[in-house]
Design a protein around this motif. Sequence first.
Motif, short mmCIF file in Angstrom:
data_model
loop_
_atom_site.label_atom_id
_atom_site.label_comp_id
_atom_site.label_asym_id
_atom_site.label_seq_id
_atom_site.Cartn_x
_atom_site.Cartn_y
_atom_site.Cartn_z
N ARG A 28 77.22 -71.81 -82.85
CA ARG A 28 77.44 -73.23 -82.56
C ARG A 28 78.93 -73.56 -82.48
NH1 ARG A 28 73.19 -76.89 -83.88
NH2 ARG A 28 71.31 -75.86 -84.63
N ARG A 29 79.69 -73.15 -83.47
CA ARG A 29 81.11 -73.50 -83.51
C ARG A 29 81.85 -72.90 -82.32
NH1 ARG A 29 84.68 -75.59 -87.12
NH2 ARG A 29 86.87 -75.03 -86.77
N ALA A 283 100.25 -63.61 -75.62
CA ALA A 283 99.30 -62.59 -76.08
C ALA A 283 99.34 -62.43 -77.60
CB ALA A 283 99.60 -61.25 -75.41
N LEU A 284 100.44 -62.79 -78.22
CA LEU A 284 100.56 -62.71 -79.68
C LEU A 284 99.88 -63.88 -80.37
CD1 LEU A 284 101.94 -61.36 -82.22
CD2 LEU A 284 103.82 -62.97 -81.82
N ALA A 285 100.12 -65.09 -79.85
CA ALA A 285 99.66 -66.29 -80.55
C ALA A 285 98.23 -66.66 -80.22
CB ALA A 285 100.59 -67.46 -80.21
N ALA A 286 97.81 -66.52 -78.97
CA ALA A 286 96.49 -67.02 -78.55
C ALA A 286 95.34 -66.42 -79.35
CB ALA A 286 96.29 -66.78 -77.05
N PRO A 287 95.27 -65.10 -79.58
CA PRO A 287 94.13 -64.55 -80.34
C PRO A 287 94.07 -65.05 -81.77
CG PRO A 287 95.24 -62.82 -79.11
CD PRO A 287 96.13 -64.01 -79.05
N GLN A 288 95.23 -65.24 -82.40
CA GLN A 288 95.23 -65.71 -83.78
C GLN A 288 94.81 -67.18 -83.87
OE1 GLN A 288 95.78 -63.91 -86.69
NE2 GLN A 288 95.52 -62.26 -85.21
N ILE A 289 95.27 -67.99 -82.92
CA ILE A 289 94.84 -69.38 -82.88
C ILE A 289 93.34 -69.45 -82.61
CG2 ILE A 289 95.07 -71.56 -81.62
CD1 ILE A 289 97.98 -70.82 -81.13
N ALA A 290 92.86 -68.63 -81.66
CA ALA A 290 91.44 -68.62 -81.34
C ALA A 290 90.60 -68.19 -82.54
CB ALA A 290 91.18 -67.68 -80.16
N LYS A 291 91.08 -67.21 -83.28
CA LYS A 291 90.33 -66.73 -84.44
C LYS A 291 90.21 -67.80 -85.51
CE LYS A 291 89.95 -62.41 -87.05
NZ LYS A 291 90.59 -61.10 -87.31
N LEU A 293 90.41 -71.11 -84.89
CA LEU A 293 89.59 -72.18 -84.36
C LEU A 293 88.10 -71.85 -84.47
CD1 LEU A 293 91.55 -73.22 -81.14
CD2 LEU A 293 91.33 -74.54 -83.24
N ALA A 294 87.75 -70.62 -84.06
CA ALA A 294 86.34 -70.21 -84.07
C ALA A 294 85.86 -69.77 -85.45
CB ALA A 294 86.12 -69.08 -83.07
N ARG A 295 86.81 -69.53 -86.38
CA ARG A 295 86.48 -69.02 -87.72
C ARG A 295 85.63 -67.76 -87.62
NH1 ARG A 295 84.88 -74.70 -90.81
NH2 ARG A 295 86.92 -75.70 -90.58
N SER A 296 86.04 -66.88 -86.73
CA SER A 296 85.29 -65.64 -86.51
C SER A 296 85.89 -64.52 -87.34
CB SER A 296 85.33 -65.26 -85.02
OG SER A 296 86.65 -65.09 -84.58
N VAL A 297 85.05 -63.58 -87.72
CA VAL A 297 85.51 -62.45 -88.51
C VAL A 297 86.06 -61.35 -87.62
CG1 VAL A 297 83.95 -62.89 -90.42
CG2 VAL A 297 83.17 -61.48 -88.51
N SER A 300 87.48 -62.81 -81.01
CA SER A 300 86.78 -63.81 -80.19
C SER A 300 87.49 -63.83 -78.84
CB SER A 300 86.81 -65.18 -80.88
OG SER A 300 86.05 -66.11 -80.17
N LEU A 301 87.14 -62.87 -77.98
CA LEU A 301 87.90 -62.65 -76.76
C LEU A 301 87.75 -63.80 -75.77
CD1 LEU A 301 87.34 -58.83 -76.16
CD2 LEU A 301 89.19 -59.99 -77.37
N ALA A 302 86.57 -64.38 -75.67
CA ALA A 302 86.39 -65.50 -74.75
C ALA A 302 87.23 -66.70 -75.18
CB ALA A 302 84.91 -65.87 -74.66
N ILE A 303 87.22 -67.02 -76.46
CA ILE A 303 88.03 -68.12 -76.97
C ILE A 303 89.52 -67.78 -76.85
CG2 ILE A 303 88.47 -69.60 -78.96
CD1 ILE A 303 85.74 -69.94 -77.75
N SER A 304 89.88 -66.51 -77.03
CA SER A 304 91.28 -66.10 -76.87
C SER A 304 91.75 -66.35 -75.44
CB SER A 304 91.44 -64.62 -77.22
OG SER A 304 91.16 -64.38 -78.58
#
Length: 355
Positions: A28-29, A283-291, A293-297, A300-304
């Motif tokens: 959901r999130r 490429a450095l910041a986007a995956p960490q922000i996405a992780k 936001l999504a609170r994924s373990v 989260s490549l799509a959100i990245s």
Amino acid sequence: MTTTESPQKSPQWTLRSRSGGISLRLHRRTAWIAAVLVVLCLVVVLASLLSGQFPITVEGVFRALAGQGTLQQRYFVNDVRLPRVLVALLVGAALGVSGGIFQSLSGNPLGSPDIIGFNGGAAAGALVCMLLMHDSSLLATGVGAVGGGAAVAVLVYLLAYRGGVRGYRLVLVGVGVNALLSAGIAYLLSRAELTDSLNAQVWMVGSLNGRGWDQVWILLVVLVLVLPPSLALSNPLLTLELGPEAATSLGLPVNSLRRWAITMSVLLSAVAIVTAGPISFVALAAPQIAKRLARSVGPSLAISGLTGGCLLAVADLLAQRLFPAAQLPVGVATVVLGGLYLGWLLVGESRKGLA
């Protein structure tokens, strides 16, 4: 397709075909975050089409998109502003997914293509075509960028391989190779003709100035081919984050997965560099922000990808509107924002005792 969910309000939806042979779990999130990011991207696109030295109203923008309006409105909306913001979104998405793959492989938030050196290899390959072969066409620089990125990827992989590839070794070897590449790039720039060297230095900053539909179509074709297999790596990479021994015991081909993931990431980085130059820190910041936001373990490549596209488009809009007379390259804006983010990240990791 039908949607089912448990009576206890499960954090995910399960989509099943009517026959029950196909099912898909959707958190959901993650779905809500993706929807919000898509809306933000659309808002940034509209803001980019509206703003500029030639003012256009909202009605004028939509009339121009429909092929109506004045000649000036159609030119600025359809030929100048729209392709530029689309290139920003697509390049940012490519960098976001590429960074997410590398950070998952290395198990380190600093494991992005621009830190490890793969972006540097792609940039060096493109510069060889520009400065030594005197060919600045998209085809030549594309071949050079892919070749340079692939060569550095193979070199880093081989140097980091000791009966397997550990994440921290990959990062350390990549940082060293990146330093050597920086010296090599500086040497190429110093030995080139003055005009060629100045043009190459402007390209090295990373810019979206003058980008048009040619770059949009190149990005679309490559991303349509590369993004689906890259996004399909999310679950295998999550399993790999448990450790190579655990992943092997679960039947995952660890070495082949790493090689395939690196190949996809290098292709995404190379196409971004060819069309916009070596833009740093997305490429450095986007995956960490996405992780966060999504609170994924896991990755989260799509959100990245969505986060990277939104970040780069916002950075380009700010670079254009804060300094309208200077036409500040977007690479300058990402370096400023990325430098602040990197400092915050290093402080946070040092407090955890992980740096």
